[in-house]
Design a protein around this motif. Structure first.
Motif, short mmCIF file in Angstrom:
data_model
loop_
_atom_site.label_atom_id
_atom_site.label_comp_id
_atom_site.label_asym_id
_atom_site.label_seq_id
_atom_site.Cartn_x
_atom_site.Cartn_y
_atom_site.Cartn_z
N ASN A 137 -21.09 -15.61 32.33
CA ASN A 137 -22.44 -15.44 31.83
C ASN A 137 -23.05 -16.79 31.48
OD1 ASN A 137 -22.46 -12.60 31.95
ND2 ASN A 137 -21.26 -12.52 30.08
N PHE A 138 -24.26 -17.02 31.97
CA PHE A 138 -25.00 -18.25 31.71
C PHE A 138 -26.33 -17.90 31.07
CE2 PHE A 138 -22.33 -19.18 35.37
CZ PHE A 138 -21.78 -20.41 35.03
N VAL A 139 -26.93 -18.89 30.43
CA VAL A 139 -28.28 -18.76 29.91
C VAL A 139 -29.10 -19.89 30.52
CG1 VAL A 139 -29.74 -18.81 27.86
CG2 VAL A 139 -27.49 -17.75 27.74
N ILE A 140 -30.19 -19.53 31.19
CA ILE A 140 -31.08 -20.50 31.81
C ILE A 140 -32.31 -20.63 30.91
CG2 ILE A 140 -32.36 -21.09 33.90
CD1 ILE A 140 -29.53 -20.50 34.66
N GLU A 141 -32.64 -21.84 30.50
CA GLU A 141 -33.82 -22.09 29.67
C GLU A 141 -34.75 -23.04 30.42
OE1 GLU A 141 -31.85 -21.72 25.27
OE2 GLU A 141 -31.79 -23.67 26.26
N PHE A 142 -36.01 -22.62 30.54
CA PHE A 142 -37.03 -23.44 31.17
C PHE A 142 -37.92 -24.02 30.09
CE2 PHE A 142 -35.83 -20.41 34.46
CZ PHE A 142 -35.67 -21.24 35.56
N ARG A 159 -36.37 -17.94 28.65
CA ARG A 159 -34.91 -17.98 28.49
C ARG A 159 -34.38 -16.73 29.18
NH1 ARG A 159 -31.75 -19.37 23.13
NH2 ARG A 159 -29.68 -18.88 23.86
N VAL A 160 -33.51 -16.94 30.16
CA VAL A 160 -33.06 -15.84 31.01
C VAL A 160 -31.53 -15.82 31.08
CG1 VAL A 160 -33.20 -14.85 33.33
CG2 VAL A 160 -35.14 -16.14 32.41
N GLY A 205 -29.27 -19.66 41.24
CA GLY A 205 -30.04 -18.62 40.55
C GLY A 205 -31.22 -19.20 39.80
N ALA A 206 -31.03 -20.37 39.17
CA ALA A 206 -32.12 -21.04 38.46
C ALA A 206 -33.24 -21.42 39.42
CB ALA A 206 -31.60 -22.27 37.73
N SER A 207 -32.86 -21.86 40.62
CA SER A 207 -33.86 -22.21 41.63
C SER A 207 -34.69 -20.98 42.02
CB SER A 207 -33.17 -22.80 42.87
OG SER A 207 -34.12 -23.11 43.85
N ARG A 229 -32.37 -26.17 31.30
CA ARG A 229 -31.06 -26.29 30.65
C ARG A 229 -30.25 -25.05 31.00
NH1 ARG A 229 -32.52 -26.90 25.24
NH2 ARG A 229 -32.78 -29.09 25.69
N ILE A 230 -28.99 -25.26 31.37
CA ILE A 230 -28.07 -24.15 31.61
C ILE A 230 -26.93 -24.27 30.62
CG2 ILE A 230 -26.50 -23.04 33.24
CD1 ILE A 230 -28.21 -24.06 35.51
N SER A 231 -26.69 -23.18 29.91
CA SER A 231 -25.61 -23.14 28.92
C SER A 231 -24.68 -21.98 29.24
CB SER A 231 -26.18 -22.93 27.51
OG SER A 231 -27.09 -23.94 27.19
N ASP A 232 -23.45 -22.08 28.74
CA ASP A 232 -22.57 -20.93 28.88
C ASP A 232 -22.87 -19.95 27.76
OD1 ASP A 232 -21.29 -21.95 26.62
OD2 ASP A 232 -19.51 -22.60 27.71
#
Length: 75
Positions: free
Chosen positions: A2-7, A20-21, A34-36, A52-55
């Motif tokens: 599981n990741f969290v993508i923040e724009f 935040r997805v 996936g972020a792209s 930013r991508i976080s775990d």
């Protein structure tokens, strides 16, 4: 995994989070892909310039420009 993508949109030293997805992907490379896809399909109030991508525990794994193209990672 599981990741969290923040724009973000940045102005000088300030950052404003636009979205935040959560994203499930097998590895960081897949999360970048996936972020792209999200960059091109999400309806955000402004165009983000940072990503930013976080775990799932909040550990930052990637931070960089949000232009829809991301580096190739050697894993």
């Amino acid at each position: 995994m599981n990741f969290v993508i923040e724009f973000y949109r940045s102005r000088d030293a300030d950052e404003a989070m636009l979205d935040r997805v959560p994203l499930e992907a097998p590895n960081l490379r897949a999360a970048l892909h996936g972020a792209s896809a999200l960059f091109h399909t999400l309806a955000m109030p402004q165009i983000p310039d940072r990503l930013r991508i976080s775990d799932e525990s909040g550990c930052e794994l990637y931070a960089g420009p949000a232009d829809g193209t991301y580096p190739t990672l050697d894993e």
